[in-house]
Design a protein around this motif. Structure first.
Motif, PDB file in Angstrom:
ATOM      1  N   THR A  36     -20.509 -11.920  50.944  1.00  0.00           N
ATOM      2  CA  THR A  36     -19.845 -11.365  52.135  1.00  0.00           C
ATOM      3  C   THR A  36     -20.024 -10.778  53.284  1.00  0.00           C
ATOM      4  O   THR A  36     -19.244 -11.884  54.487  1.00  0.00           O
ATOM      5  CB  THR A  36     -18.110  -9.341  51.672  1.00  0.00           C
ATOM      6  N   ARG A  37     -21.192 -10.270  53.824  1.00  0.00           N
ATOM      7  CA  ARG A  37     -21.346 -10.514  55.137  1.00  0.00           C
ATOM      8  C   ARG A  37     -21.725 -10.996  55.719  1.00  0.00           C
ATOM      9  O   ARG A  37     -21.656 -11.340  57.209  1.00  0.00           O
ATOM     10  CB  ARG A  37     -21.969  -9.099  55.018  1.00  0.00           C
ATOM     11  N   GLY A  38     -22.344 -11.508  55.092  1.00  0.00           N
ATOM     12  CA  GLY A  38     -23.389 -13.089  56.294  1.00  0.00           C
ATOM     13  C   GLY A  38     -22.010 -13.762  56.082  1.00  0.00           C
ATOM     14  O   GLY A  38     -21.747 -14.921  56.968  1.00  0.00           O
ATOM     15  N   HIS A  39     -20.309 -13.877  55.057  1.00  0.00           N
ATOM     16  CA  HIS A  39     -19.423 -14.970  55.577  1.00  0.00           C
ATOM     17  C   HIS A  39     -18.842 -14.102  56.963  1.00  0.00           C
ATOM     18  O   HIS A  39     -18.527 -15.100  57.369  1.00  0.00           O
ATOM     19  CB  HIS A  39     -18.969 -14.840  54.560  1.00  0.00           C
ATOM     20  N   GLN A  40     -18.537 -13.411  56.991  1.00  0.00           N
ATOM     21  CA  GLN A  40     -18.085 -12.748  58.232  1.00  0.00           C
ATOM     22  C   GLN A  40     -18.763 -12.496  59.647  1.00  0.00           C
ATOM     23  O   GLN A  40     -18.497 -12.266  60.610  1.00  0.00           O
ATOM     24  CB  GLN A  40     -18.298 -10.865  57.412  1.00  0.00           C
ATOM     25  N   LYS A  41     -20.118 -12.714  59.178  1.00  0.00           N
ATOM     26  CA  LYS A  41     -20.883 -12.266  60.113  1.00  0.00           C
ATOM     27  C   LYS A  41     -20.628 -14.237  61.107  1.00  0.00           C
ATOM     28  O   LYS A  41     -21.062 -13.834  61.612  1.00  0.00           O
ATOM     29  CB  LYS A  41     -22.465 -12.286  60.230  1.00  0.00           C
ATOM     30  N   LEU A  42     -20.887 -14.811  59.783  1.00  0.00           N
ATOM     31  CA  LEU A  42     -20.617 -16.359  60.520  1.00  0.00           C
ATOM     32  C   LEU A  42     -19.167 -15.889  61.212  1.00  0.00           C
ATOM     33  O   LEU A  42     -19.258 -16.532  63.040  1.00  0.00           O
ATOM     34  CB  LEU A  42     -20.683 -17.521  59.308  1.00  0.00           C
TER      35      LEU A  42
END
Length: 110
Positions: A36-42
């Protein structure tokens, strides 16, 4: 998986019923928070890139520069700049009454 317990002091007593993950705010086992955090970061990076591009594109418009470009008439006596001929004629009549009127202001109505 059994969570490891951490000892901590609570009002002078030792409390050992709190798992380490809760005590220190670690994500619990089995939760895909990294995905989830990776997607939010992107998404945040894309949003920031778009915002920076808009700022870079919009830097060409400056209110100060636009106002300066609007001042197209310059008084020949005092070098004051005015935006339109009507204002220029009013300025010339009030500030320089003894000076001869410039030819471009002769037929302008004040």
């Amino acid at each position: 998986m059994i969570p490891r317990l951490q000892h901590r002091y609570v009002r002078g007593k030792i409390d050992d019923c709190c798992p380490v993950s809760i005590l220190y705010g670690f994500p619990s086992a089995g939760v895909a928070s990294d995905m989830t955090r990776g997607h939010q970061k992107l998404q945040a990076q894309q949003k920031n890139a778009k915002k920076q591009a808009d700022i870079k594109k919009g830097k060409g418009h400056d209110q100060k520069a636009a106002a300066k470009a609007a001042l197209v008439y310059t008084c020949t006596v005092c070098r004051t700049q005015m935006p339109d001929p009507k204002t220029f004629k009013q300025h010339f009549e009030s500030k320089h009454p003894k000076s001869p009127m410039p030819p471009e202001l002769v037929n302008v109505e004040a």
